[in-house]
Design a protein around this motif. Structure first.
Motif, PDB file in Angstrom:
ATOM      1  N   GLN A   1      -6.275  -7.149 -10.879  1.00 52.05           N
ATOM      2  CA  GLN A   1      -6.251  -5.992 -11.768  1.00 52.05           C
ATOM      3  C   GLN A   1      -6.433  -4.664 -11.060  1.00 52.05           C
ATOM      4  O   GLN A   1      -6.297  -3.604 -11.673  1.00 52.05           O
ATOM      5  CB  GLN A   1      -7.319  -6.143 -12.857  1.00 52.05           C
ATOM      6  N   GLN A   2      -6.728  -4.677  -9.757  1.00 49.15           N
ATOM      7  CA  GLN A   2      -6.890  -3.406  -9.057  1.00 49.15           C
ATOM      8  C   GLN A   2      -5.585  -2.611  -9.013  1.00 49.15           C
ATOM      9  O   GLN A   2      -5.611  -1.388  -8.862  1.00 49.15           O
ATOM     10  CB  GLN A   2      -7.441  -3.648  -7.649  1.00 49.15           C
ATOM     11  N   ARG A   3      -4.451  -3.277  -9.169  1.00 50.80           N
ATOM     12  CA  ARG A   3      -3.185  -2.533  -9.220  1.00 50.80           C
ATOM     13  C   ARG A   3      -3.057  -1.720 -10.501  1.00 50.80           C
ATOM     14  O   ARG A   3      -2.169  -0.873 -10.616  1.00 50.80           O
ATOM     15  CB  ARG A   3      -1.995  -3.482  -9.069  1.00 50.80           C
ATOM     16  N   SER A   4      -3.923  -1.987 -11.462  1.00 51.94           N
ATOM     17  CA  SER A   4      -3.936  -1.197 -12.692  1.00 51.94           C
ATOM     18  C   SER A   4      -5.053  -0.158 -12.674  1.00 51.94           C
ATOM     19  O   SER A   4      -5.439   0.364 -13.716  1.00 51.94           O
ATOM     20  CB  SER A   4      -4.096  -2.123 -13.903  1.00 51.94           C
ATOM     21  N   ASP A   5      -5.550   0.145 -11.490  1.00 55.42           N
ATOM     22  CA  ASP A   5      -6.625   1.123 -11.306  1.00 55.42           C
ATOM     23  C   ASP A   5      -6.049   2.328 -10.559  1.00 55.42           C
ATOM     24  O   ASP A   5      -5.461   2.184  -9.486  1.00 55.42           O
ATOM     25  CB  ASP A   5      -7.760   0.478 -10.508  1.00 55.42           C
ATOM     26  N   LEU A   6      -6.233   3.520 -11.125  1.00 52.35           N
ATOM     27  CA  LEU A   6      -5.659   4.739 -10.555  1.00 52.35           C
ATOM     28  C   LEU A   6      -6.035   4.942  -9.099  1.00 52.35           C
ATOM     29  O   LEU A   6      -5.190   5.311  -8.275  1.00 52.35           O
ATOM     30  CB  LEU A   6      -6.113   5.948 -11.376  1.00 52.35           C
TER      31      LEU A   6
ATOM     32  N   ILE B   1       7.260   9.131  -3.240  1.00 44.82           N
ATOM     33  CA  ILE B   1       7.241   7.687  -3.477  1.00 44.82           C
ATOM     34  C   ILE B   1       6.179   7.396  -4.522  1.00 44.82           C
ATOM     35  O   ILE B   1       4.989   7.636  -4.308  1.00 44.82           O
ATOM     36  CB  ILE B   1       6.947   6.912  -2.185  1.00 44.82           C
ATOM     37  N   LYS B   2       6.616   6.910  -5.669  1.00 44.81           N
ATOM     38  CA  LYS B   2       5.714   6.626  -6.782  1.00 44.81           C
ATOM     39  C   LYS B   2       5.674   5.124  -7.020  1.00 44.81           C
ATOM     40  O   LYS B   2       6.709   4.499  -7.255  1.00 44.81           O
ATOM     41  CB  LYS B   2       6.182   7.356  -8.043  1.00 44.81           C
ATOM     42  N   LEU B   3       4.495   4.563  -6.963  1.00 44.39           N
ATOM     43  CA  LEU B   3       4.339   3.134  -7.206  1.00 44.39           C
ATOM     44  C   LEU B   3       4.257   2.869  -8.707  1.00 44.39           C
ATOM     45  O   LEU B   3       3.934   3.770  -9.489  1.00 44.39           O
ATOM     46  CB  LEU B   3       3.079   2.625  -6.506  1.00 44.39           C
ATOM     47  N   PRO B   4       4.559   1.647  -9.137  1.00 47.14           N
ATOM     48  CA  PRO B   4       4.493   1.330 -10.571  1.00 47.14           C
ATOM     49  C   PRO B   4       3.123   1.669 -11.151  1.00 47.14           C
ATOM     50  O   PRO B   4       2.092   1.421 -10.523  1.00 47.14           O
ATOM     51  CB  PRO B   4       4.754  -0.177 -10.608  1.00 47.14           C
ATOM     52  N   GLU B   5       3.138   2.241 -12.337  1.00 51.86           N
ATOM     53  CA  GLU B   5       1.892   2.679 -12.973  1.00 51.86           C
ATOM     54  C   GLU B   5       1.501   1.742 -14.104  1.00 51.86           C
ATOM     55  O   GLU B   5       2.300   1.437 -14.981  1.00 51.86           O
ATOM     56  CB  GLU B   5       2.047   4.096 -13.523  1.00 51.86           C
TER      57      GLU B   5
END
Length: 437
Positions: free
Chosen positions: A165-170, A352-356
């Protein structure tokens, strides 16, 4: 057997029974809107992590938890209380076996939060029954198991969200965007630190209790005498019958972020080596402390240790020629405070924008409801690649030598000894990975 009846036949059965449905599964009413168009969720594993995840899903108005499954009745009762608190009623189906849960045609998706040794078999079964799955980390006890689940997901085309879930952390996304946009210059090294293992006295054997089916809890793992302490997550995650230890259970989180920032989600290292220290007896036998090194063909090397070793702290540190950024839960820091203050360096402001994703369970629900047009932020491909770093760590520690990895073939080439360590270990009794057909 078709487990997803047509919309017409489903409604006919409901109306013939004289029952007005309050929640109709989304796979039946795809074209309808709220309140009927809800994702129906079954929860497999209602312990500590399962409860955290379930409560997150309970917050979503377009999700309805309709079934629970666990071999521990204490966990089930606590879970039912949470459901009652949210819905005003604890009227949910309760299953003791995952196969029955997965064959409930009214359920769209499964939240799976079981001990690690129980990950791959029920995950594959759920996917083969057409269920979308939110799968707690890590993937399993071996790379072969991870690949088997991946093959099932590819075959069935369901939505798979991994519990990293850290990929869903700003803050984590921000750190990785700084790296990917070259704000630190050319990357020199990535350092990952996570909690080490634990050393405890041997667990005393106890009589079997009435609140847990211990035979089912052990399941496919080698059988071991019952002790209530083995039910504790911080213990069974450090017992090699049930887990790979902290190199996997904690390692997956920060190695996943290292991979995201390193732009290696679709590849992997070419070299891994390391060493570790283990408990000398006692109740837990997984690795206590370690140092591992991954090298990549076109990316920065990763040093992975138990936190505190060689002054490497908890979290992920990206070090480039022009500075460093360190990130862990709740914290992002940099060698230059100005780097983080500059509006041009904020998350989402760089080229470069990573998935949010703002919340991990919400991201999964949105992917399910998209009907295939949206990928979750931690899909099965990302999950297996990140989990491979943990599996390679385990193999390198067992092999006690440097290993060459082929990230395209996902094996050790002609190194038969190392390749054998990637295989699924024998499952006990009746248990086996479901065939893909």
């Amino acid at each position: 057997m078709n487990l997803h009846p047509s919309r017409r036949s489903f409604l006919s059965q409901i109306l013939a029974a004289g029952v007005a449905p309050c929640v109709v599964p989304a796979h039946v009413l795809r074209a309808q809107t709220a309140p009927s168009n809800k994702i129906t969720l079954g929860v497999l594993g209602t312990g500590a992590q399962g409860t955290v995840d379930m409560r997150a899903f309970l917050n979503h108005d377009d999700v309805r938890v309709t079934a629970l499954c666990d071999v521990n009745t204490r966990n089930l009762e606590r879970a039912k209380n949470h459901v009652k608190e949210r819905y005003g009623s604890a009227d949910v189906k309760v299953y003791k076996g995952f196969r029955e849960l997965h064959r409930d045609s009214s359920i769209d998706a499964i939240l799976m939060a079981l001990p690690v040794h129980w990950h791959s078999i029920p995950a594959t079964d759920a996917v083969l029954q057409g269920k979308h799955i939110y799968h707690e980390k890590p993937m399993g006890m071996s790379l072969a198991e991870s690949m088997h689940v991946r093959a099932a997901v590819r075959k069935k085309g369901v939505v798979f969200q991994f519990g990293t879930q850290q990929r869903s952390d700003l803050k984590f996304r921000w750190a990785c965007e700084l790296v990917r946009n070259g704000r630190l210059g050319k990357m020199k090294e990535i350092r990952v630190g996570v909690p080490g293992g634990k050393k405890v006295a041997a667990f005393e054997e106890q009589p079997l209790p009435d609140f847990v089916d211990w035979e089912r809890w052990v399941g496919p793992a080698p059988f071991t005498a019952y002790s209530e302490k083995k039910l504790q997550r911080d213990n069974h995650e450090n017992i090699t019958n049930f887990s790979l230890g902290m190199i996997s259970c904690w390692g997956i989180h920060h190695l996943d972020i290292a991979s995201w920032g390193n732009d290696t989600d679709a590849s992997g290292p070419i070299h891994v080596e390391g060493s570790g220290e283990y408990p000398d007896g006692g109740g837990c036998d997984a690795v206590l402390s370690w140092k591992l090194r991954y090298e990549f063909a076109k990316a920065a090397p990763i040093t992975f240790v138990n936190e505190g070793r060689e002054s490497i702290s908890h979290g992920t540190t990206f070090e480039g020629e022009n500075g460093w950024v360190h990130v862990k839960r709740g914290v992002i820091a940099a060698s230059s405070p100005e780097l983080l203050r500059d509006p041009a360096n904020k998350a989402g402001a760089m080229s470069i924008k990573l998935p949010e994703s703002l919340e991990h369970t919400r991201n999964f629900v949105d992917a399910v409801k998209s009907g295939g047009s949206m990928k979750p932020i931690c899909d099965i491909e990302t999950a297996v690649r990140s989990d491979t770093l943990c599996q390679l760590a385990a193999v390198a520690l067992k092999a006690k030598r440097a290993l060459k990895w082929d990230p395209a073939a996902e094996n050790f080439g002609e190194d038969s000894e190392a390749n054998a360590l990637l295989a699924a270990r024998p499952f006990r009794g009746e248990w086996k990975l479901p065939e893909l057909g």
